[in-house]
Write an enzyme that holds these catalytic residues in place. Structure first.
Site, PDB file in Angstrom:
ATOM      1  N   ASP A 252      -5.390  -4.986  -2.879  1.00 45.49           N
ATOM      2  CA  ASP A 252      -4.394  -3.922  -3.017  1.00 45.49           C
ATOM      3  C   ASP A 252      -4.191  -3.708  -4.518  1.00 45.49           C
ATOM      4  O   ASP A 252      -3.642  -4.567  -5.202  1.00 45.49           O
ATOM      5  CB  ASP A 252      -3.087  -4.359  -2.344  1.00 45.49           C
ATOM      6  CG  ASP A 252      -1.995  -3.305  -2.427  1.00 45.49           C
ATOM      7  OD1 ASP A 252      -2.251  -2.209  -2.972  1.00 45.49           O
ATOM      8  OD2 ASP A 252      -0.872  -3.580  -1.959  1.00 45.49           O
ATOM      9  N   HIS A 321       4.365  -8.037  -3.414  1.00 50.80           N
ATOM     10  CA  HIS A 321       4.444  -8.727  -2.119  1.00 50.80           C
ATOM     11  C   HIS A 321       3.286  -9.696  -1.946  1.00 50.80           C
ATOM     12  O   HIS A 321       2.217  -9.547  -2.558  1.00 50.80           O
ATOM     13  CB  HIS A 321       4.425  -7.700  -0.976  1.00 50.80           C
ATOM     14  CG  HIS A 321       3.341  -6.659  -1.136  1.00 50.80           C
ATOM     15  ND1 HIS A 321       2.087  -6.820  -0.616  1.00 50.80           N
ATOM     16  CD2 HIS A 321       3.333  -5.466  -1.789  1.00 50.80           C
ATOM     17  CE1 HIS A 321       1.349  -5.757  -0.921  1.00 50.80           C
ATOM     18  NE2 HIS A 321       2.066  -4.918  -1.638  1.00 50.80           N
ATOM     19  N   HIS A 329       1.896  -6.888   3.933  1.00 49.62           N
ATOM     20  CA  HIS A 329       3.182  -7.438   3.484  1.00 49.62           C
ATOM     21  C   HIS A 329       3.428  -8.718   4.269  1.00 49.62           C
ATOM     22  O   HIS A 329       3.853  -8.685   5.418  1.00 49.62           O
ATOM     23  CB  HIS A 329       4.319  -6.432   3.716  1.00 49.62           C
ATOM     24  CG  HIS A 329       4.192  -5.186   2.908  1.00 49.62           C
ATOM     25  ND1 HIS A 329       4.723  -3.975   3.283  1.00 49.62           N
ATOM     26  CD2 HIS A 329       3.573  -4.946   1.725  1.00 49.62           C
ATOM     27  CE1 HIS A 329       4.448  -3.047   2.374  1.00 49.62           C
ATOM     28  NE2 HIS A 329       3.749  -3.625   1.421  1.00 49.62           N
ATOM     29  N   GLU A 449      -0.847  -1.984 -10.434  1.00 48.68           N
ATOM     30  CA  GLU A 449      -0.829  -3.093  -9.471  1.00 48.68           C
ATOM     31  C   GLU A 449      -2.165  -3.833  -9.467  1.00 48.68           C
ATOM     32  O   GLU A 449      -3.223  -3.218  -9.593  1.00 48.68           O
ATOM     33  CB  GLU A 449      -0.555  -2.527  -8.070  1.00 48.68           C
ATOM     34  CG  GLU A 449      -0.595  -3.549  -6.951  1.00 48.68           C
ATOM     35  CD  GLU A 449      -0.349  -2.908  -5.582  1.00 48.68           C
ATOM     36  OE1 GLU A 449       0.048  -3.648  -4.668  1.00 48.68           O
ATOM     37  OE2 GLU A 449      -0.571  -1.690  -5.441  1.00 48.68           O
TER      38      GLU A 449
END
Length: 468
Positions: A252, A321, A329, A449
């Protein structure tokens, strides 16, 4: 001409020169046979020259030596010219092809060659490896911890493959993400590229969640639904957030694209805040301490837009997360502001460390038409009365499992008139909708991210690339 001399000597050993023959007294039949012999002799000489030329360095000198080696009269050369030129041309092409082979397999544009083809041994490259600090520094040389890593080699390799796909896809996307492109077109090209490079195989490998391409004050969870005509503009700030999974191991990673230099301080704030979070992360580190460090860096930046100076604020109700297999998540949150719980990071965990910097209030709310959905990971059996909802749930289980999906994905696999069934699945709690998250209109949000894993010996920033 030293090369030509060597080649001539080499050929002379096997092809001795014939004595001159008087053809004036030959009959027509004898003359015909003589010319055929000369032709064969010339052909053999040229073949010998070609082999020697392929091994020689310097194309021009080798060709000259080849012609000298042929040692044929103008008459016999003319007779075999068509054949000789074809052979010489073939030799040239063959040499060129050999040269290309040395470079190995090359990627196409747009990319369609699976990344696995570039790693025939099946071992994919590591991300950025960083040693732990202070009390955890001993882990680097611990033989026990190294053995634990060897036992997890297959898991590491799966997630590294997903990371390599992510890097290649975003290289391609950066060439097409230009003002004027339809957001739907951008997303579909990105997703098709991901499917090709990861060799999509149902739930075994493919896209981890819908492509987020949120614009300006929209911070996250926006992707165009079918028929959307939104176009990427020169003045937009786009957060490109997409994921890849191999055997449920998810990468991610996200970054921000802006075409105007005035947004550079905003992008730099989010990027540096994310780097701070990665730097602070580690085994036994308290999540609240990471949030405090991120906020300090983020809010040290200012950006001037339209004559007004804005302090960059953290979007305080957005977090990073933890990640688990097939679960984006996984339960733990990495805050981007100070405060919060004192929960600690643990060995073997995967985290998406992400930050959002805003010129607005620094607080997001749900708004706009929903496009993102995901099946609740721990949902048990829920009785369904609506036949369409039952049918749709079966489709979701087979195609997405507990991975996030969007309405475009349902359209792509041939589903139609599914909105009523989808709403019913949301109402009973089987499916969770994720509407777009927005700050105040007129503001701009940037995001960066990375996915990292806390290996027993060191931490590894899996999604690190040359771009960010």
């Amino acid at each position: 001409m030293e090369l030509a001399s060597k080649l001539a000597v080499a050929a002379g050993d096997e092809m001795p020169a014939e004595e001159a023959v008087d053809t004036s007294s030959m009959t027509e039949e004898e003359l015909k046979k003589h010319k055929e012999r000369e032709k064969k002799r010339a052909k053999k000489a040229r073949a010998k020259a070609r082999k020697a030329a392929e091994k020689a360095e310097g194309g021009g000198e080798a060709e000259g030596a080849a012609e000298q080696l042929a040692g044929v009269s103008l008459e016999s050369k003319d007779e075999g010219e068509g054949e000789g030129e074809g052979a010489a041309g073939g030799a040239g092409k063959k040499k060129k092809k050999k040269k290309k082979g040395k470079g190995g397999l090359k990627q196409t544009l747009p990319p369609t060659v699976p990344v696995a083809r570039f790693y025939p041994d099946g071992v994919f490259p590591e991300g950025q490896v960083v040693e732990y600090k202070d009390d955890n520094l001993w882990r680097t040389t611990s033989e026990e911890k190294r053995e634990l890593e060897r036992l997890e080699a297959d898991i590491y390799n799966d997630v590294r493959q997903a990371a390599e796909v992510h890097r290649e896809v975003r290289k391609y996307v950066n060439t097409i993400a230009k003002p004027g492109i339809l957001m739907t077109e951008l997303c579909e090209k990105l997703e098709n590229c991901t499917r090709a490079l990861v060799e999509e195989r149902g739930l075994e490998a493919g896209i981890a969640f819908p492509t987020g391409c949120s614009l300006d004050h929209v911070a996250a969870h926006w992707t165009p639904n079918s028929g959307d005509k939104t176009v990427l503009g020169q003045d937009n700030v786009m957060k490109l957030d997409f994921g890849v999974q191999v055997n449920g191991r998810i990468i991610d990673s996200a970054y921000t694209i802006a075409f105007e230099e005035k947004y550079d301080p905003l992008l730099e704030a989010a990027r540096e805040a994310t780097e701070t979070g990665i730097r602070e992360a580690g085994i036994d580190v308290r999540l609240c301490d990471i949030g405090e460090a991120i906020q300090e860096v983020m809010e040290s930046y200012e950006v001037e837009l339209n004559g007004r100076t804005h302090q960059v604020k953290c979007c305080r109700n957005l977090t990073g997360h933890s990640i688990a297999p097939y679960q984006i998540h996984a339960g733990k949150s990495v805050p981007i502001v100070k405060g919060g719980e004192g929960t600690r990071m643990e060995e073997g965990e995967f985290y998406a460390v992400e930050t959002f910097g805003s010129t607005g209030r620094g607080y997001v709310r749900e708004d706009m038409e929903c496009s993102h959905y995901m099946k609740n990971f721990d949902v048990g059996h829920v009785p369904l009365r609506l036949p369409k909802a039952k049918q749709l749930l079966g489709v979701i289980d087979r195609n997405f499992g507990t991975l996030a999906f969007c309405r475009r994905y349902l359209d792509r696999i041939g589903e139609s008139r599914y909105l009523l069934g989808l709403r019913n699945l949301c109402d009973v709690g089987i499916i969770q909708p994720y509407p777009p998250l927005v700050d105040i209109k007129g503001s701009y949000v940037a995001q960066y991210e990375h996915t990292l894993m806390l290996r027993p010996t060191r931490k590894e920033v899996l999604s690190r690339g040359d771009d960010y």
